[in-house]
Each structure stands twice: as C-alpha cells, then as structure tokens.
Design a protein around this motif. Structure first.
Motif, PDB file in Angstrom:
ATOM      1  N   ARG A 133       0.817  -1.218   0.000  1.00 29.70           N
ATOM      2  CA  ARG A 133       0.000   0.000   0.000  1.00 29.70           C
ATOM      3  C   ARG A 133       0.844   1.258   0.000  1.00 29.70           C
ATOM      4  N   ASN A 134       1.959   1.234   0.756  1.00 31.60           N
ATOM      5  CA  ASN A 134       2.752   2.458   0.859  1.00 31.60           C
ATOM      6  C   ASN A 134       4.164   2.311   0.283  1.00 31.60           C
ATOM      7  N   GLY A 135       4.520   1.120  -0.172  1.00 29.92           N
ATOM      8  CA  GLY A 135       5.810   0.919  -0.812  1.00 29.92           C
ATOM      9  C   GLY A 135       6.993   0.863   0.137  1.00 29.92           C
ATOM     10  N   GLN A 136       6.746   0.712   1.432  1.00 29.27           N
ATOM     11  CA  GLN A 136       7.830   0.671   2.406  1.00 29.27           C
ATOM     12  C   GLN A 136       8.097  -0.756   2.868  1.00 29.27           C
ATOM     13  N   VAL A 137       9.313  -0.985   3.353  1.00 27.94           N
ATOM     14  CA  VAL A 137       9.626  -2.266   3.976  1.00 27.94           C
ATOM     15  C   VAL A 137       8.933  -2.276   5.332  1.00 27.94           C
ATOM     16  N   ALA A 138       8.130  -3.302   5.580  1.00 24.11           N
ATOM     17  CA  ALA A 138       7.388  -3.376   6.836  1.00 24.11           C
ATOM     18  C   ALA A 138       8.119  -4.226   7.877  1.00 24.11           C
ATOM     19  N   LYS A 168      -0.236  -3.769  15.411  1.00 21.40           N
ATOM     20  CA  LYS A 168      -0.133  -2.960  16.633  1.00 21.40           C
ATOM     21  C   LYS A 168       0.605  -3.738  17.728  1.00 21.40           C
ATOM     22  N   ASP A 169       0.260  -5.014  17.894  1.00 18.64           N
ATOM     23  CA  ASP A 169       0.900  -5.846  18.920  1.00 18.64           C
ATOM     24  C   ASP A 169       2.392  -6.050  18.646  1.00 18.64           C
ATOM     25  N   ILE A 170       2.747  -6.282  17.397  1.00 24.18           N
ATOM     26  CA  ILE A 170       4.157  -6.499  17.046  1.00 24.18           C
ATOM     27  C   ILE A 170       4.976  -5.239  17.315  1.00 24.18           C
ATOM     28  N   HIS A 171       4.457  -4.101  16.899  1.00 21.32           N
ATOM     29  CA  HIS A 171       5.183  -2.852  17.129  1.00 21.32           C
ATOM     30  C   HIS A 171       5.283  -2.540  18.621  1.00 21.32           C
ATOM     31  N   ALA A 172       4.247  -2.834  19.370  1.00 24.86           N
ATOM     32  CA  ALA A 172       4.300  -2.613  20.816  1.00 24.86           C
ATOM     33  C   ALA A 172       5.361  -3.507  21.453  1.00 24.86           C
ATOM     34  N   TYR A 173       5.458  -4.745  21.014  1.00 25.99           N
ATOM     35  CA  TYR A 173       6.420  -5.683  21.598  1.00 25.99           C
ATOM     36  C   TYR A 173       7.858  -5.208  21.383  1.00 25.99           C
ATOM     37  N   TYR A 174       8.138  -4.696  20.197  1.00 19.15           N
ATOM     38  CA  TYR A 174       9.501  -4.258  19.883  1.00 19.15           C
ATOM     39  C   TYR A 174       9.738  -2.780  20.178  1.00 19.15           C
ATOM     40  N   GLY A 175       8.709  -2.060  20.626  1.00 19.50           N
ATOM     41  CA  GLY A 175       8.867  -0.649  20.983  1.00 19.50           C
ATOM     42  C   GLY A 175       9.085   0.260  19.790  1.00 19.50           C
ATOM     43  N   THR A 176       8.463  -0.081  18.671  1.00 17.41           N
ATOM     44  CA  THR A 176       8.585   0.724  17.454  1.00 17.41           C
ATOM     45  C   THR A 176       7.234   1.329  17.108  1.00 17.41           C
ATOM     46  N   GLU A 177       7.247   2.285  16.204  1.00 19.07           N
ATOM     47  CA  GLU A 177       6.003   2.918  15.780  1.00 19.07           C
ATOM     48  C   GLU A 177       5.586   2.388  14.422  1.00 19.07           C
ATOM     49  N   ARG A 178       4.288   2.201  14.262  1.00 15.31           N
ATOM     50  CA  ARG A 178       3.753   1.782  12.965  1.00 15.31           C
ATOM     51  C   ARG A 178       3.859   2.927  11.986  1.00 15.31           C
ATOM     52  N   ALA A 179       4.018   2.610  10.707  1.00 17.85           N
ATOM     53  CA  ALA A 179       4.115   3.643   9.674  1.00 17.85           C
ATOM     54  C   ALA A 179       2.888   4.541   9.681  1.00 17.85           C
ATOM     55  N   ALA A 180       1.716   3.961   9.945  1.00 15.27           N
ATOM     56  CA  ALA A 180       0.481   4.758   9.980  1.00 15.27           C
ATOM     57  C   ALA A 180       0.520   5.768  11.119  1.00 15.27           C
TER      58      ALA A 180
END
Length: 145
Positions: free
Chosen positions: A60-65, A128-140
C-alpha cells in the motif's frame, strides 16, 4: 552469508573508501533486498539471534514493513519465525550484520510463528501488537505526526 557475499551485481564492491565516489554504488543507503536475505542478526551484546529469511514489503505504501527472522532450532529444525519491524533493525556495515536491540530471553517470548502458519500481517491488531512488543512505531502512526 552477508550482503557483500550475495552481491551478484557488484553494487557494494568498492576498491577502498578513500577512492569511493558517488558513482561507486548505492550501498549502504540503498540496498538490494535479495542481498539482505540470509544476513545474521545480532543483539547489542553481539549474541547471534538468528538470520533474515524474508523481507516483507507493504504494497500500500511501498515501504519495507518487516524482516522475517529465524531463531532457535538446529539445522532449520524447530526454528521459530518472527516478524521484526524494519525500524527495529540497524545495519552494522562494519560487521556486516543487522543489530536488533533485544536480549535472547525477550526474543524467546516474542510473538512468533511456524513456517507453515504465517499470521495475517495486514491485520491492524497484529501489527499494533508487534510494534508494541519491539517498541517501534507503525508507519500509519508516524504518518499522522
């Protein structure tokens, strides 16, 4: 195997850094995804955590997720896969590996999956859960800032 060993097009082969100019290749600012698959992942204590099995692109946004990383097991038997947010990884060009700032115990307890049962990575709750676990922010979330 690291990215310089998977470089079939010679994009990372420079004679020396002193002789390097802007036409000497794209790396490490831009890198071929295929050259990154198979790279080791270490933590900041230089413990090997696993290796990159796949790189997941957000179409959708062309970024590496995510980078899908293996951990555990022996000779591929019993290994667990983890989707690690791309923003949680840092490329260490000196040691030619990725660094993930987690200890082994944290990774052992991370939400992972079996190679035959991949999660729905497009599910917003899973993301949301994966980003919370690793302490990162979602692209959205970053786009809203």
């Amino acid at each position: 195997m690291n990215y310089t060993e998977r470089d079939t097009y010679g994009m990372y082969k420079r004679e020396s850094h002193a002789d390097a100019d802007s036409s000497a290749g794209p790396g490490p600012e831009l890198m071929g995804a295929d050259t990154l698959v198979g790279n080791d992942v270490h933590n900041q204590s230089d413990e090997k955590l696993g290796d990159i099995k796949e790189i997941m692109l957000n179409m959708r946004n062309g970024q590496v997720a995510y980078a899908v990383m293996s951990f555990g097991g022996f000779l591929g038997m019993g290994e667990k896969l983890f989707a690690v947010p791309w923003s949680a990884l840092t490329l260490d060009t000196e040691n030619k590996c990725f660094v993930l700032n987690v200890d082994k115990e944290h990774l052992e307890n991370a939400p992972g999956f079996d190679k035959d049962q991949w999660p729905d990575m497009a599910d917003p709750e899973w993301e949301k859960d994966i980003h919370a676990y690793y302490g990162t922010e979602r692209a959205a979330d970053v786009a809203r800032l």
